[in-house]
Enzyme design. Structure first.
Site, short mmCIF file in Angstrom:
data_model
loop_
_atom_site.label_atom_id
_atom_site.label_comp_id
_atom_site.label_asym_id
_atom_site.label_seq_id
_atom_site.Cartn_x
_atom_site.Cartn_y
_atom_site.Cartn_z
N ARG A 1 0.88 -1.18 0.00
CA ARG A 1 0.00 0.00 0.00
C ARG A 1 0.91 1.22 0.00
O ARG A 1 1.68 1.41 0.94
CB ARG A 1 -0.89 -0.01 1.24
CG ARG A 1 -1.57 1.33 1.47
CD ARG A 1 -2.69 1.25 2.47
NE ARG A 1 -3.84 0.60 1.89
CZ ARG A 1 -5.06 0.63 2.42
NH1 ARG A 1 -5.27 1.29 3.54
NH2 ARG A 1 -6.06 0.01 1.84
N GLN B 1 -10.05 -3.76 -3.71
CA GLN B 1 -11.35 -3.27 -3.26
C GLN B 1 -12.40 -3.50 -4.34
O GLN B 1 -13.50 -4.00 -4.05
CB GLN B 1 -11.23 -1.76 -2.95
CG GLN B 1 -12.51 -1.15 -2.45
CD GLN B 1 -12.88 -1.66 -1.07
OE1 GLN B 1 -12.06 -1.63 -0.16
NE2 GLN B 1 -14.10 -2.14 -0.90
N ASP C 1 -17.28 7.17 -1.21
CA ASP C 1 -16.01 7.02 -0.50
C ASP C 1 -15.71 8.38 0.14
O ASP C 1 -16.36 9.39 -0.18
CB ASP C 1 -14.91 6.61 -1.50
CG ASP C 1 -13.56 6.36 -0.85
OD1 ASP C 1 -13.49 6.20 0.39
OD2 ASP C 1 -12.53 6.32 -1.58
N ARG D 1 -13.85 -8.49 1.56
CA ARG D 1 -12.43 -8.25 1.27
C ARG D 1 -11.64 -9.52 1.58
O ARG D 1 -10.72 -9.89 0.86
CB ARG D 1 -11.88 -7.08 2.10
CG ARG D 1 -12.40 -5.71 1.71
CD ARG D 1 -11.92 -5.25 0.34
NE ARG D 1 -10.48 -5.27 0.18
CZ ARG D 1 -9.64 -4.32 0.61
NH1 ARG D 1 -10.11 -3.24 1.19
NH2 ARG D 1 -8.33 -4.41 0.42
N CYS E 1 -16.36 1.71 0.55
CA CYS E 1 -15.19 0.85 0.81
C CYS E 1 -14.77 0.89 2.26
O CYS E 1 -14.10 -0.03 2.72
CB CYS E 1 -14.05 1.26 -0.10
SG CYS E 1 -13.59 3.00 0.10
N HIS F 1 -7.33 1.05 -6.60
CA HIS F 1 -7.51 0.14 -5.45
C HIS F 1 -8.18 -1.14 -5.97
O HIS F 1 -9.36 -1.38 -5.70
CB HIS F 1 -8.37 0.84 -4.39
CG HIS F 1 -8.33 0.20 -3.02
ND1 HIS F 1 -7.57 -0.91 -2.72
CD2 HIS F 1 -8.98 0.53 -1.87
CE1 HIS F 1 -7.73 -1.23 -1.46
NE2 HIS F 1 -8.58 -0.37 -0.90
N1 CP Z 1 -11.22 -0.26 2.26
C1 CP Z 1 -9.95 -0.32 2.69
O1 CP Z 1 -9.01 -0.53 1.92
O2 CP Z 1 -9.81 -0.18 4.03
P1 CP Z 1 -8.43 -0.01 4.82
O3 CP Z 1 -7.86 1.32 4.42
O4 CP Z 1 -8.80 -0.05 6.27
O5 CP Z 1 -7.51 -1.13 4.43
N1 NVA Z 2 -9.93 6.75 -1.23
C1 NVA Z 2 -9.54 6.26 0.07
C2 NVA Z 2 -9.77 4.79 0.17
C3 NVA Z 2 -9.41 4.17 1.48
C4 NVA Z 2 -9.60 2.69 1.51
C5 NVA Z 2 -8.10 6.62 0.33
O1 NVA Z 2 -7.27 6.48 -0.58
O2 NVA Z 2 -7.78 7.06 1.44
#
Ligand code: CP
Ligand code: NVA
Length: 309
Positions: A103, A133, A225, A293, A265, A130
């Site tokens: 990530r 997701q 989101d 997930r 999400c 993502h």
């Molecule tokens: N939806 C999602 O990716 O959640 P986290 O940021 O908690 O991993």
């Molecule tokens: N768009 C959000 C998604 C988190 C899972 C971010 O990037 O913070």
């Protein structure tokens, strides 16, 4: 060797292979309480530059259920691109683990990891997209409606990483997609153009508007989101001024009808992009979606890391 970097890299057939494997592993787990140890002795290195609840826990638990092991490498530990160059991290980790999930802030780091790794790399969220997701999301939609084809997903809010993966997966799998964003917060033009090209083949409609009511008309799924993604915290105040008309509340959901479901999400900023009433209401799929997930990721892990499939 195959990486899992972006939805755009996969054909509809391949995406359905992940979805069917996820369903098989979910059914097995729900029926017997465990999974066959497809990944016995395998390890997954999980590199995080940003916080996470779902991605971290579902990958870790997914590896455990499949008989393998996951290592959590926190933002402070590795210093990806700081303490050590991204190519060197990829080369070193490749000598220890069977897969890397990362990530990151910059999507270029995902691409660099994949280029220099000799084991599969999984994108666990970047500033661009993502994909894990989106796979879990269409799994949830498929589970709820029994199909994805012909359904309409309306995304209301920021044209961000989550929206990018969603428009691509809907276009690939033959679902209609509409997005309502404030001016200046649209999906990247190239993402929209690519999705529209895919949509010509699958004969679906991809629309972009600034009007949430237009986007949700006839929608089967309303998706939102956060207005400020991780890494954009400095823009929070500005965004809070612009986004309130894009809140997913009971009034907006009613415009789609009672058959529509609501997805997010998570994490949610309740009271901003979504109200409590909607998040906890009868049309909400938020928590089955979050659980999925785990199951979707097992599908990805099994197909990428297991030799016996
Ligand atoms: N939806 C999602 O990716 O959640 P986290 O940021 O908690 O991993
Ligand atoms: N768009 C959000 C998604 C988190 C899972 C971010 O990037 O913070």
């Amino acid at each position: 060797m195959q990486h899992f970097l972006s939805i755009a890299d996969f054909s509809a057939t391949e995406l359905w292979q992940f979805l069917h494997k996820a369903k098989e592993l979910k059914d097995e787990f729900k029926t017997t309480g465990h999974n066959q140890p497809l990944l016995k002795g395998k390890t997954l290195g999980m590199v995080f530059q940003k916080p996470s609840l779902r991605t971290r826990v579902s990958f870790e638990v997914g590896m455990l259920h499949l008989g393998g092991h996951a290592l959590y490498l926190s933002p402070n530990e590795i210093g990806l691109g700081g303490r050590e160059s991204v190519p060197d991290v990829a080369r070193v980790l490749s000598g220890y683990v069977d897969g890397i999930m990362a990530r990151v802030f910059s999507h270029s780091h995902i691409l660099q990891l994949a280029e220099h790794s000799s084991v599969p790399v999984i994108n666990g969220l970047s500033d661009y997209d993502h994909p894990c997701q989106a796979l879990a999301d269409v799994f949830t939609i498929w589970e709820h409606f029994g199909r994805v084809e012909g359904l309409k997903l309306a995304y209301v809010g920021d044209g961000n990483n989550v929206a990018t993966s969603l428009v691509t997966i809907m276009a690939k799998l033959g679902g209609h997609f509409s997005i309502a964003t404030p001016p200046g917060y649209e999906l990247p033009a190239s993402v929209l153009a690519d999705a529209r090209q895919l949509a010509e083949e699958t004969r679906v409609t991809i629309t972009a508007t600034h009007d949430p009511a237009v986007a949700v008309a006839g929608a089967d799924v309303i998706y939102t989101d956060v207005w400020t993604s991780m890494g954009q915290e400095k823009e929070t105040r500005e965004r809070l001024k612009v986004f309130p008309p894009y809140q997913v509340n009971s009034r907006l959901v009613a415009q789609a009808g009672s058959q529509a479901v609501v997805m997010h999400c998570l994490p949610a900023h309740r009271g901003e992009e979504i109200t409590d009433e909607v998040a906890d209401g009868a049309q909400s799929l938020l928590f089955p979606q979050a659980e999925n997930r785990l199951h979707a990721q097992k599908g990805i892990l099994a197909l990428l890391l297991s030799l016996s499939i």
